[in-house]
Design a protein around this motif. Structure first.
Motif: not given
Length: 331
Positions: A1-26
């Motif tokens: 299995m491949r480990p995948i981390s998971y988080s929930r964003a509470g604001a658009v800016a937070d979601a954008v910042a979280a994904v933009a900072a990590d090229p392996t995120s979506d």
């Protein structure tokens, strides 16, 4: 299995910042397509950012009679909204025909705009696919390509775009709103979907971390007289072999405005501009419809197994036009 981390964003800016900072995120919304691709090892993110808590689910009226549809509005909600059914019937019809009831209750409008192709070779992680692995080749060119595209194709990809609702949105000149690392962007829908050319892995002009936040549908009088017709192998949940979104106005037997788009036959939702040019100012009769449909399919590039699609697309477009202008003609 491949480990995948998971988080929930509470604001658009937070979601954008979280994904933009990590090229392996979506981003993760309804997940109706994304989860399948994870299981098939086609998508390999190390992190998923859940955006379902973001305030992006509203359907709002615009002063011009149009609508702004939040990216997290579910397909079922949009299909049932009175404003959509009354002002944009072909959008409501495309949503109902686009998926099963269970999927419509989960799938988001933004996710629908971003969904990946249904090509079996793309979804088979062991098959060469330029869309999944640039430069590896296109297995569909010499493989089983009955359901593949005949318009907008290239030597690098012939995968058909799968969305139903994107077809009427293309005909209506919708605009896609995004938020990204560099702020707000608005894309005309024809620019939002890219032709494969020599870079089929680039399906949209978005940068990593750029999030679809809404869809703007202009208020067009023509849209009230519209229809979405879908032809498929079976009547139940299935992807289109050919589909047509048609909105026209007719006065004294002559076509005024005409907005047309095709689905199921192209590598992106296909605006039928050649057919529109034939229709405007012409008699609203079957011969005109057939001439317009033939003109639109002139650039078709077929394969041995999907050559029938060129004729099927023409018949679908003619039938849709007839159903609007001459409903007494049997389908």
């Amino acid at each position: 299995m491949r480990p995948i981390s998971y988080s929930r964003a509470g604001a658009v800016a937070d979601a954008v910042a979280a994904v933009a900072a990590d090229p392996t995120s979506d981003f993760l919304a309804g997940g109706t397509t994304e989860i399948d691709l994870l299981r098939q090892n086609v998508m390999l993110p190390r992190r998923l950012v859940d955006i379902n808590d973001l305030p992006l689910g509203r359907i709002e009226d615009r002063p011009d009679g149009g609508l702004y549809i939040g990216a997290l509005a579910r397909m079922s909600e949009v299909a049932e909204a009175p404003a959509v059914r009354e002002r944009f019937p072909m959008v409501a019809q495309a949503l109902v025909l686009g998926a099963s009831a269970q999927l419509r209750n989960m799938a988001s409008m933004g996710g629908n705009m971003m969904q990946r192709v249904r090509c079996a070779y793309f979804r088979d992680a062991t098959s060469p696919c330029n869309k999944r692995d640039p430069g590896s080749g296109c297995s569909a060119l010499d493989g089983f390509h009955r359901g593949h595209a005949v318009l907008g194709v290239s030597d690098h990809c012939i995968a058909t775009h799968p969305s139903d609702v994107a077809v009427p949105l293309m005909a209506l000149d919708a605009r896609i709103h995004t938020e990204g690392p560099h702020g707000r962007q608005v894309y005309p829908i024809d620019d939002f979907f890219l032709l494969p050319g020599s870079t089929p892995h680039l399906e949209h002009p978005l940068e990593h971390g750029e999030l679809v936040v809404g869809i703007e549908v202009p208020g067009l009088r023509t849209a009230r007289t519209s229809v979405y017709l879908k032809v498929r192998d079976r009547e139940s949940y299935e992807f289109a072999l050919a589909s047509a979104a048609v909105a026209v106005t007719v006065e004294d037997g002559v076509i005024g405005e005409a907005r047309l788009a095709l689905g199921g036959v192209a590598t992106k939702p296909w605006r039928a501009r050649r057919a529109e040019a034939v229709l405007r100012g012409a008699p609203a009769d079957t011969e005109t419809f057939r001439r317009a449909a033939r003109e639109e399919l002139v650039p078709a590039r077929t394969t041995p197994l999907n050559a029938f699609k060129a004729e099927l697309a023409q018949r679908t477009l003619v039938r849709a036009l007839q159903s609007l202008t001459h409903p007494e003609i049997p389908s």
